[in-house]
Design an enzyme around this catalytic site. Structure first.
Site, short mmCIF file in Angstrom:
data_model
loop_
_atom_site.label_atom_id
_atom_site.label_comp_id
_atom_site.label_asym_id
_atom_site.label_seq_id
_atom_site.Cartn_x
_atom_site.Cartn_y
_atom_site.Cartn_z
N GLU A 168 0.84 -1.20 0.00
CA GLU A 168 0.00 0.00 0.00
C GLU A 168 0.87 1.25 0.00
O GLU A 168 2.04 1.20 0.40
CB GLU A 168 -0.87 -0.06 1.27
N ASN A 219 -12.36 -1.47 -0.61
CA ASN A 219 -11.59 -2.12 0.46
C ASN A 219 -12.20 -1.75 1.82
O ASN A 219 -12.48 -0.58 2.07
CB ASN A 219 -10.14 -1.63 0.44
N GLU A 220 -12.39 -2.74 2.66
CA GLU A 220 -12.93 -2.51 4.00
C GLU A 220 -14.07 -1.49 3.95
O GLU A 220 -14.07 -0.48 4.67
CB GLU A 220 -11.83 -2.11 4.99
N TYR A 245 -6.27 -9.70 11.21
CA TYR A 245 -4.91 -9.45 11.70
C TYR A 245 -4.71 -10.11 13.06
O TYR A 245 -5.65 -10.18 13.87
CB TYR A 245 -4.67 -7.94 11.85
N GLU A 298 -5.78 -9.50 3.33
CA GLU A 298 -4.96 -8.86 4.36
C GLU A 298 -4.89 -9.79 5.55
O GLU A 298 -5.92 -10.13 6.15
CB GLU A 298 -5.54 -7.50 4.78
N GLN A 312 2.38 -6.26 5.14
CA GLN A 312 2.56 -5.80 3.77
C GLN A 312 4.01 -6.04 3.39
O GLN A 312 4.87 -5.92 4.26
CB GLN A 312 2.23 -4.33 3.65
#
Ligand code: AHR
Length: 514
Positions: free
Chosen positions: A48, A195-196, A262, A318, A367
């Site tokens: 990103e 995204n999200e 996450y 992710e 990332q």
């Protein structure tokens, strides 16, 4: 001859004795009953416009002293090629829903600047845009996965981006691309639609987003032979209602549905240090990372209701560890170190993804460079490979191989009155018939003996590699870049179709059988 027979006998005796001690780690692998391909895209990455991921991580500019090809670091490209990086997701993340792609094309010195409000409020000069990203993908030999802006963009903006990137004929966007120096379309297949969207991408409800998805995806056109793989924004961890609503309202229009999860050792206010942690915190980290298996199982069950043929892929675009940033660094840059703990986390997650290869078609660690669970860290002209990098190196053998059914009961790793499986495993057979087994021993205190029986094959040769270290907090630094690295694995024996190995505490092992 006599000596040879004695050795054989000793090997068999050794295996016999050890198997008595290894009752809890008995493994059976069905070597001729594999049906599912492990999609190579499970080994994908995410980069990103965040902190020093793009700028400094990949992009140094053509006039930099850092060796580069058209502004892109050569060392980083080379390192990523060695792990066969299959795809790269870009430009975000939260940044994607603020990104206006037209600001990132044309002469660099004429591109407008913007503020990266999500990540440190820094000025984004748009010097790395569509052409630079797709050049990076070509240098890497990897497939691009572009996340389009739904949060603050328009349907027109997204559809023009796809036309710009993919259309071969005469059209305003294809002609603009040619004017900017690129004749051939790139033919990008993977497109994320927002995204999200439940969070930074617009704080939408699943009902509202499903409608937007239906609208946007209609104008995400196929050009020529390139049938797009449209990825809808999926759930935040265990938001099963999001998956249910999306599958019910828009499932038939999507090829993939994402999932973000996450591993945060403590909580979102104080996530914990990347390097300074005790055994209890380590145990909690592993316990939380193992939750990925439950997440996939439960989201898959919902997807199965609407898509029993498993046409829609689960795209875990992710995942990884998220800690407090390194002391003294910009809190908006999400720069964290990477220890042997991260390697264990990576090994477990990749085994979980392999095991669910019937539904999981792609995953992207967050990332790649200098951000969160990075595989590479850079400091000006210096670069190091993290323990997580070496896990991707060990596991690359599974890419596009056939998943082999395993039956396995692990012994337990106990801490603070709780227990989790000590060992995680997955196995595959590649197109040349080689069998690969990847094993993680998450236990900090005990080695694990594995007694494996291969059904349907006998073993002629074994080779192995291991990643381990003295203490779990060990990590690579620019002064000591090779503290944690892969070495030859020797603690393995075989006889007929029986394989026996000993995994040291906190280790990841890959064995190759022929
Ligand atoms: O990876 C960092 C951020 O985490 C991404 O931008 C966002 O999608 C997620 O919340």
């Amino acid at each position: 001859m006599k000596i040879k027979r004695t050795i054989q006998l000793t090997v068999i005796l050794l295996i016999g004795c050890a198997s008595l001690k290894a009752q809890n780690n008995r493994l059976i692998i069905e070597t001729d009953r594999g049906k599912t391909t492990i999609n190579k895209h499970i080994y994908g990455h995410f980069s990103e416009h965040l902190g020093r991921c793009i700028y400094g991580g990949y992009w140094v500019g053509e006039s930099s002293e850092v060796p580069n090809k058209r502004g892109i670091r050569k060392d980083v490209v080379q390192a990523l090629k060695e792990i066969n990086i299959p795809n790269l997701r870009w430009p975000g993340g939260c940044f994607a829903d603020e990104y206006h792609w037209m600001d990132g094309i044309g002469p660099r010195n004429e591109r407008p600047k913007m503020v990266n409000t999500h990540w440190g409020g820094v000025v984004e000069d748009n010097s790395f845009g569509t052409h630079e990203f797709l050049d990076l993908c070509e240098q890497l030999g990897t497939e691009a996965y572009i996340s389009a802006n739904v949060g603050s963009g328009t349907v027109e903006e997204m559809s023009k981006w796809i036309e710009y990137v993919n259309f071969d004929g005469e059209s305003p966007m294809a002609n603009l691309r040619r004017k900017n120096g690129r004749d051939e379309p790139w033919g990008v297949k993977f497109w994320g639609i927002g995204n999200e969207s439940w969070g930074c991408g617009g704080n939408m409800t699943p009902e509202y987003y499903s409608d937007l998805y239906r609208h946007y995806s209609t104008y995400a056109r196929n050009y020529g032979e390139n049938n797009l793989y449209r990825i809808a924004c999926g759930s935040n961890g265990s938001d099963y209602n999001w998956t249910e609503t999306l599958m019910k309202n828009a499932g038939r229009l999507m090829q993939g549905l994402s999932l973000h999860y996450y591993t945060v050792p403590k909580d979102w206010n104080d996530k914990g240090s990347a390097t300074d942690f005790n055994e209890q915190e380590y145990f909690t980290t592993i316990e939380k990372t193992l939750f990925m298996d439950e997440l996939i199982t439960k989201h898959s069950a919902i997807m199965d209701k609407y898509d029993p043929q498993k046409r829609v892929g689960m795209i875990i675009d992710e995942w990884g560890t998220w800690y407090n940033v390194e002391p003294g660094t910009n809190p908006g840059f999400l720069y964290q170190q990477n220890t042997m703990r991260d390697a264990i986390v990576a090994g477990i997650n990749l085994n979980i993804f392999n095991t669910h290869a019937d539904r999981v078609q792609m995953a992207n660690i967050a990332q790649t460079v200098n951000v969160l669970q990075a595989v590479i860290l850079t400091d000006e002209e210096r670069m190091l490979l993290t323990p997580t990098y070496w896990v991707f190196y060990l596991y690359k053998v599974h890419q596009d191989a056939t998943l082999l059914p395993v039956s396995f009961t692990s012994s337990k790793y106990k801490q603070g009155g709780k227990e989790i499986d000590a060992v995680s495993i997955s196995a595959s057979k590649d197109s040349t018939g080689k069998i690969h087994i990847t094993l993680v021993n998450a236990d900090l205190n005990n080695e694990q003996k594995i007694n494996a029986q291969l059904v349907g094959s006998s073993i002629k040769s074994v080779r192995g590699e291991i990643l381990t270290s003295e203490v779990i907090n060990d990590h690579n630094t620019f002064n000591e870049p090779n503290k944690v690295k892969v070495e030859e694995f020797k603690d393995v024996r075989f006889s007929g179709n029986i394989l026996e190995l000993v995994l040291p505490s906190k280790s990841i092992v890959m064995v190759e059988l022929e």
